[in-house]
Design a protein around this motif. Sequence first.
Motif, short mmCIF file in Angstrom:
data_model
loop_
_atom_site.label_atom_id
_atom_site.label_comp_id
_atom_site.label_asym_id
_atom_site.label_seq_id
_atom_site.Cartn_x
_atom_site.Cartn_y
_atom_site.Cartn_z
N THR A 73 91.94 107.25 -29.92
CA THR A 73 90.86 107.34 -30.91
C THR A 73 91.34 108.10 -32.13
N ASP A 74 90.58 108.01 -33.23
CA ASP A 74 90.96 108.71 -34.46
C ASP A 74 90.18 110.01 -34.59
N GLU A 75 90.24 110.60 -35.78
CA GLU A 75 89.62 111.92 -35.99
C GLU A 75 88.10 111.87 -35.95
N MET A 76 87.52 110.68 -36.03
CA MET A 76 86.08 110.52 -35.94
C MET A 76 85.64 109.98 -34.58
N MET A 244 94.49 102.84 -42.28
CA MET A 244 94.57 103.58 -41.02
C MET A 244 95.86 104.40 -40.95
N ILE A 245 96.97 103.80 -41.38
CA ILE A 245 98.24 104.53 -41.36
C ILE A 245 98.21 105.70 -42.34
N SER A 246 97.56 105.50 -43.49
CA SER A 246 97.48 106.55 -44.50
C SER A 246 96.80 107.80 -43.94
N VAL A 247 95.69 107.61 -43.22
CA VAL A 247 95.00 108.75 -42.62
C VAL A 247 95.76 109.26 -41.39
N GLY A 248 96.32 108.32 -40.62
CA GLY A 248 96.98 108.69 -39.37
C GLY A 248 98.25 109.50 -39.56
N ARG A 249 98.89 109.40 -40.73
CA ARG A 249 100.14 110.15 -40.93
C ARG A 249 99.90 111.66 -40.91
N LYS A 250 98.66 112.07 -41.21
CA LYS A 250 98.35 113.50 -41.19
C LYS A 250 98.37 114.05 -39.76
#
Length: 290
Positions: A73-76, A244-250
Motif C-alpha cells: 500500500t502507499d502512504e494513504m 506513482m513513481i514520483s511520490v514513491g521515490r520519497k
Amino acid sequence: MAIATLRHHPRFRELGLTVKILGRNPLAVAGGIIITAMILLATFAPLLAPFDPIGISLSDRLKPPSGNHFFGTDEMGRDIFSRVLYGARISMVIGLMVVGIAGGLGTLIGATAGFIGGRIDNFIMRLMDVMLSFPSLVLAMALAAAMGPSLTSAVFAVTVVMIPKFARLVRGEALAVREMPYIAAARVSGAKNGWIILHHVIPNCISTVIVLGTLTLGDTILVAASLSFIGLGAQPPTPEWGAMISVGRKFLMDQWWYATFPGLFILVTVIGFNVLGDALRDVLDPRIRR
C-alpha cells in the motif's frame, strides 16, 4: 462461399503470411504476449482490482506486499496493485490516442509534403526539422508547462512531439511512390492531387506507419510517464504509473515496493512494444522478407 472467397483474397493471404512469420519469431511472440496481457489488464481493471484505486485507508498505510495487498500500500493506505491496474488503463489509452492522432496527422502531412514537393515541402520539412532539433522530452515538457500541469496537457504535448517522426518517414516514402508509373497514369486520367494522396500514396505507406506506430507506443508511454513524474502530467490521486513513481521515490529506502511495481510495469510494457515493433519491421520489410 463467402468465407472461401475471403480466404483466397490477396489481402487475407498476405495477413495470414504475416501472422505465420510472426509466430515463428520468439521475440514477436513474447512481445505479443506482453502487449496482450497489458491490454487485458487495462480492459478488465475494474474486475481485477480488489480495492478502490483512490480509496483511502490510513490504518493500512505503507504496508508491504502480502496476500491481502499483493503490491503493498502507499502512504494513504491505497492498494498499489489496484492502482497499477488502473494505471495500465491510463497508459494504454494515452499511448493509443497519441499514436492514433500523431500517426494520422503525421502521415497526412508527410504524404502531402513528399508528393507535392516544392515550397510546400520545404516549409513543412523545415518546421519538422525545428521540432526534431529538440529532444522529445524537453519539447514535451515545454508544451505541457505552457498549458499547465494536467493529463490533457501531457497528451497534447506528447502528440505534438510525435508528429514529426511520422511526417519525416512518410515523406520519404511519398517521394519514392510519386515516381511510380501508376501515379503518372492517375495524373493523366485527370485525378487530383488530394485523391492520389489518399488512394495511392498513403496506402503504400501503411506498413511503414504500422511499424513506427508500434515502436512509438513504447516511447509515448515513457514520455507521458516522465511528464507525470516531474509533475506536468497526471496529478494525484490519479493512478498513473509516472505519478506513482514520483511520490514513491520519497519512500524508496524503506518502502521499496511503492515505486518498484509501477516502474516494472513501465519497463515491461515498453520492452513489449519495442520487441513487437522490431519483429513487425522485419516481417513487413520486403527486402528482408525475400
